[in-house]
Design an enzyme around this catalytic site. Sequence first.
Site, PDB file in Angstrom:
ATOM      1  N   ALA A 178      49.363 -28.762  94.234  1.00 13.13           N
ATOM      2  CA  ALA A 178      48.720 -29.854  94.977  1.00 13.13           C
ATOM      3  C   ALA A 178      47.308 -29.442  95.355  1.00 13.13           C
ATOM      4  CB  ALA A 178      49.521 -30.197  96.235  1.00 13.13           C
ATOM      5  N   GLU A 185      36.653 -28.239  97.522  1.00 14.69           N
ATOM      6  CA  GLU A 185      36.529 -29.390  98.423  1.00 14.69           C
ATOM      7  C   GLU A 185      36.338 -30.700  97.669  1.00 14.69           C
ATOM      8  OE1 GLU A 185      34.842 -29.146 102.278  1.00 14.69           O
ATOM      9  OE2 GLU A 185      34.346 -27.035 102.008  1.00 14.69           O
ATOM     10  N   GLY A 225      15.628 -16.013  79.567  1.00 15.90           N
ATOM     11  CA  GLY A 225      16.051 -15.491  78.273  1.00 15.90           C
ATOM     12  C   GLY A 225      17.087 -14.386  78.410  1.00 15.90           C
TER      13      GLY A 225
END
Length: 408
Positions: free
Chosen positions: A134, A388, A364
């Site tokens: 969850a 969040e 680079g």
Amino acid sequence: MAEFTLELNDDQKQVKEWLHGFAADVIRPAAAEWDEREETPWPVIQEAAKVGIYSLDFYAQQFFDPTGLGIPMAMEELFWGDAGIALSIVGTGLAAVGVLANGTEEQIGTWIPQMYGDADDVKVAAFCSSEPDAGSDVASMRTLAVYDEAKDEWVLNGTKTWATNGGIANVHVVVAVVDPDIGSKGHASFIVPPSTPGLSQGQKFKKHGIRASHTAEVVLEDVRVPGHCLLGGKEKLDERLARARERAKAGGERVKNAAMATFEASRPAVGAMAVGTARAAYEVALDYAKTRSQFGRPIIDNQGIAFQLADMRTRIDAARLLVWRASWMATTGKPFTSAEGSMSKLYASETARDVTAQAIQILGGNGFTREYPVERMHRDAAIYTIFEGTSEIQRLVIARTLSGMPIR
């Protein structure tokens, strides 16, 4: 009516300069070391406490800035220094916001000071919401809180994950299910006091970025907390649950849950963190482009490089303005009718991701090494589009707000 202005006042300018000095003199020199160590930078947190940055008073002053710009200004400067160390310094704030958003005055006065400790004995706090199954789907939360009426205690069982300061915190704020039948509307937040039996640290995560910030699982096994540790109190919870059940039966509007209330209040601050990281990478790239010569001239004289820097600066300024607008709206009580908080977090987080990548490109091969900080900044920036609320969730919140659909 006050004249419209985007200029910081004198007090704000002084605080900004003070924070910038701390970020430049204390945070930046320590950044590479603690990134490599992947440990909580306790000495830096203590230095922040000694000068008053890591304290309840400081965050209260910024939180109650009537313009709303105190917190985003502070976040930007600290995260300009280094995201991992800054998150270790401000991570306690998410737990504090959880208490401010949902707690009573007595709970705020009792628990927030214990989250910080003092300069001689610093403490941290953790906000525990996400679970292994969850994360974005808060309705799938399984950590359960059951009320033991005989003892006036709540019994918490479950596992939380991705908790900043999880397991090492003095105070944990835990979001748990109190009524599984009404989904995310049946959630509540609880304070788990220091040294409460049954709470332990699970896996500590080794991360791609923000490695100076401690992130771990928090395991709750028959954790008993007193009734007064339910944020907001039981009477308020019972009233809210009753309304939610009635609306669920009638198919009515959603009721804001405890975790959502915390995230809505903190999203502009996360956007400000992202702005700080993006600005830091841009400044490194700008300085490099001015001093690095190829084919007999500074590389900033090449249109391809100059245009990249122009776009980088434009996006950073635009992101800051979105953050400031959302922060001002929250402070002045303006409703987020178009999910302006999510807008600010979405745009700023993706700006940080893109700007840090462009900084590496401008440097680079040097940008790809740990001899230059943009490599670390790019790793750190990846988190802003994830924690969040992922970018996908922010877009969902914005779209559903615009369409009038419920946000679940």
